[in-house]
Design a protein around this motif. Structure first.
Motif, short mmCIF file in Angstrom:
data_model
loop_
_atom_site.label_atom_id
_atom_site.label_comp_id
_atom_site.label_asym_id
_atom_site.label_seq_id
_atom_site.Cartn_x
_atom_site.Cartn_y
_atom_site.Cartn_z
N MET B 1 0.81 -1.34 -0.12
CA MET B 1 0.18 0.36 -0.34
C MET B 1 1.02 1.59 -0.04
SD MET B 1 -3.23 0.85 -0.47
CE MET B 1 -3.84 1.84 0.27
N LYS B 2 1.89 1.52 0.60
CA LYS B 2 2.71 2.34 0.93
C LYS B 2 3.91 2.60 -0.25
CE LYS B 2 6.20 4.76 3.77
NZ LYS B 2 7.38 4.03 4.22
N ASN B 3 4.13 1.16 -0.61
CA ASN B 3 4.79 1.39 -2.90
C ASN B 3 4.01 2.46 -3.25
OD1 ASN B 3 7.10 0.91 -1.46
ND2 ASN B 3 7.02 -1.52 -2.41
N LYS B 4 2.90 1.26 -3.24
CA LYS B 4 1.62 1.86 -4.04
C LYS B 4 1.45 3.53 -4.56
CE LYS B 4 -2.36 0.74 -7.02
NZ LYS B 4 -3.44 0.63 -6.85
N GLU B 5 1.19 3.80 -2.90
CA GLU B 5 1.58 5.38 -3.05
C GLU B 5 2.48 5.72 -2.65
OE1 GLU B 5 0.13 6.23 1.41
OE2 GLU B 5 -1.88 5.59 1.44
N GLU B 6 4.19 5.83 -2.71
CA GLU B 6 5.21 6.15 -3.19
C GLU B 6 4.90 6.41 -4.88
OE1 GLU B 6 8.99 4.95 -1.66
OE2 GLU B 6 8.38 5.66 0.44
N THR B 7 5.08 5.39 -5.07
CA THR B 7 4.89 5.08 -7.23
C THR B 7 3.91 6.18 -7.64
OG1 THR B 7 5.07 3.08 -6.33
CG2 THR B 7 4.75 3.69 -8.60
N ASN B 8 2.64 6.46 -7.08
CA ASN B 8 1.87 7.16 -7.47
C ASN B 8 2.41 8.63 -7.01
OD1 ASN B 8 0.09 5.71 -8.70
ND2 ASN B 8 -1.41 5.74 -6.85
N LYS B 9 3.65 9.04 -6.44
CA LYS B 9 3.35 10.34 -5.54
C LYS B 9 4.91 10.68 -6.66
CE LYS B 9 5.49 12.63 -1.67
NZ LYS B 9 5.36 12.69 -0.30
N ILE B 10 5.58 9.76 -7.06
CA ILE B 10 6.87 9.67 -8.25
C ILE B 10 6.43 9.98 -9.49
CG2 ILE B 10 8.79 8.54 -9.04
CD1 ILE B 10 8.46 6.76 -6.24
N ARG B 11 5.39 9.03 -10.30
CA ARG B 11 4.27 9.07 -11.40
C ARG B 11 4.14 11.25 -11.53
NH1 ARG B 11 -0.08 6.60 -11.46
NH2 ARG B 11 -1.05 8.97 -12.20
N GLN B 12 3.34 10.99 -10.27
CA GLN B 12 2.92 12.53 -9.93
C GLN B 12 3.81 14.03 -10.43
OE1 GLN B 12 0.35 12.67 -6.99
NE2 GLN B 12 -1.27 11.75 -8.58
N ASN B 13 4.87 13.36 -9.53
CA ASN B 13 5.41 14.11 -9.71
C ASN B 13 6.52 14.94 -11.17
OD1 ASN B 13 7.65 16.91 -8.50
ND2 ASN B 13 9.32 15.09 -8.60
N LEU B 14 6.76 13.18 -11.77
CA LEU B 14 7.82 13.57 -12.58
C LEU B 14 7.14 14.07 -14.06
CD1 LEU B 14 9.17 9.66 -13.02
CD2 LEU B 14 10.91 12.45 -12.99
N GLU B 15 5.53 13.63 -13.84
CA GLU B 15 4.74 14.59 -14.85
C GLU B 15 4.49 16.09 -15.06
OE1 GLU B 15 1.60 11.04 -15.36
OE2 GLU B 15 0.58 12.36 -14.59
N ALA B 16 4.61 15.80 -13.58
CA ALA B 16 4.31 17.75 -12.79
C ALA B 16 5.75 18.25 -13.24
CB ALA B 16 4.34 17.66 -11.53
N GLN B 17 7.17 17.89 -13.74
CA GLN B 17 8.10 18.18 -13.92
C GLN B 17 8.00 17.87 -15.09
OE1 GLN B 17 9.27 20.17 -11.86
NE2 GLN B 17 8.28 19.24 -10.15
N PHE B 18 8.01 17.06 -15.76
CA PHE B 18 7.85 17.07 -17.42
C PHE B 18 6.92 17.90 -17.73
CE2 PHE B 18 10.61 14.48 -19.21
CZ PHE B 18 11.21 13.45 -18.02
N LYS B 19 6.16 18.50 -17.65
CA LYS B 19 5.08 19.13 -18.51
C LYS B 19 5.33 20.97 -17.98
CE LYS B 19 1.02 15.28 -17.56
NZ LYS B 19 0.83 14.93 -19.46
N GLY B 20 6.20 20.43 -17.52
CA GLY B 20 6.71 22.28 -17.02
C GLY B 20 7.61 22.97 -17.79
N LEU B 21 7.99 21.74 -18.68
CA LEU B 21 9.63 22.20 -19.88
C LEU B 21 8.23 22.49 -20.53
CD1 LEU B 21 11.45 18.75 -19.83
CD2 LEU B 21 11.97 20.20 -19.20
N LEU B 22 8.55 23.96 -21.20
CA LEU B 22 8.13 24.27 -22.01
C LEU B 22 8.50 24.89 -23.00
CD1 LEU B 22 5.10 26.48 -20.11
CD2 LEU B 22 4.80 24.11 -21.46
#
Lengths: 197, 81
Positions: B1-22
């Motif tokens: 459960m904790k692992n899944k939460e962490e994975t989601n958090k990493i994915r969300q952060n990666l998405e946010a940073q990559f989408k910020g590359l304008l």
């Protein structure tokens, strides 16, 4: 005001799909220009991000936009138009890199992962959690084009594993493996960058 | 459960940073002209090929028909209108 200009303004706010429909019906060039204005810059910067050479990026962006316009009648609207355009972009970049032999057809170096311990993976995940935008720009320059490409497809353009597999012409499990490898490399580079400070 | 939460958090952060590359700037201005010049050239080539394949063979057929059946010459050239 010239008729073409009026048409351009009138259609500029329409969604992609409606513009494409009108292009199919009327074949008007000014409608292609609207799509060009929407996507050319993004396509160019994707190519530049992957290949880092301005002239090559320009040539590839040219080829991508021409390919998009010549095949627009074949676009059925089963995916987002942007996804279609970007998949052509990545495909063009892949072909270019393969021709230049910067992406070999060799199988994945899966053995690398067999030696990564659970602690190492957890550590890399922790590193990626704190990744900042300014760091990412620098890190992407250090990554190889194929690693950059797969990360951009997944995290910038929301491509599914299946869509990435189609563009890269590899299996879905190979996509998952490559994604993980590229993420690990990113984390490794970030770790090195933090150590340099 | 904790692992899944962490994975989601990493994915969300990666998405946010990559989408910020304008893109920092527009694509080179000359690119647009080059793209549309290529489109125009290809379209012209398409027209020429069409002229020498479809239209030429139609004209040839019509011409032969006209020689063979001179009375129906008007009808034979209807497709040109």
């Amino acid at each position: 005001m010239p008729t073409n200009k009026v048409k351009h303004i009138a259609f500029a706010k329409l969604p992609d799909l409606e513009i494409i429909q009108k292009i199919k019906e009327e074949g008007a060039r000014e409608l292609l220009e609207i799509l060009y204005d929407r996507y050319a810059t993004k396509v160019y910067y994707k190519c530049l991000g992957i290949l880092t050479d301005k002239d090559t990026a320009k040539d590839l962006a040219h080829d991508v936009m021409v390919k998009v316009f010549l095949n627009i009648a074949k676009f059925r609207g089963t995916s987002l138009f942007s996804t279609w355009v970007y998949s052509i972009t990545y495909n063009q970049c892949m072909d270019h890199l393969r021709k230049k032999k910067r992406i070999p057809y060799s199988p994945l170096d899966t053995e690398v992962f067999q030696y990564l311990s659970t602690e190492e993976i957890e550590l890399e995940n922790k590193i990626l959690q704190d990744l900042k935008l300014t760091q990412l720009e620098v890190l992407l320059e250090r990554l190889k084009p194929d690693d950059k490409m797969i990360l951009l497809m997944r995290y910038q353009d929301d491509f599914s594993t299946k869509q990435i597999a189609r563009v890269l012409k590899i299996s879905e499990s190979a996509v998952k493996m490559r994604l993980k490898r590229s993420r690990d490399k990113l984390a490794h580079q970030l770790n090195e960058m933090q150590d340099e400070k | 459960m904790k692992n899944k939460e962490e994975t989601n958090k990493i994915r969300q952060n990666l998405e946010a940073q990559f989408k910020g590359l304008l893109p920092s700037d527009d694509a080179p201005v000359e690119l647009k002209e080059e793209v549309f010049n290529t489109i125009d050239t290809l379209s012209l080539i398409g027209d020429i090929v069409d002229l020498f394949t479809t239209k030429f063979s139609h004209t040839e057929t019509a011409f032969l028909q006209m020689i063979q059946e001179p009375e129906s010459d008007d009808e034979a050239f209807d497709f040109l209108n």
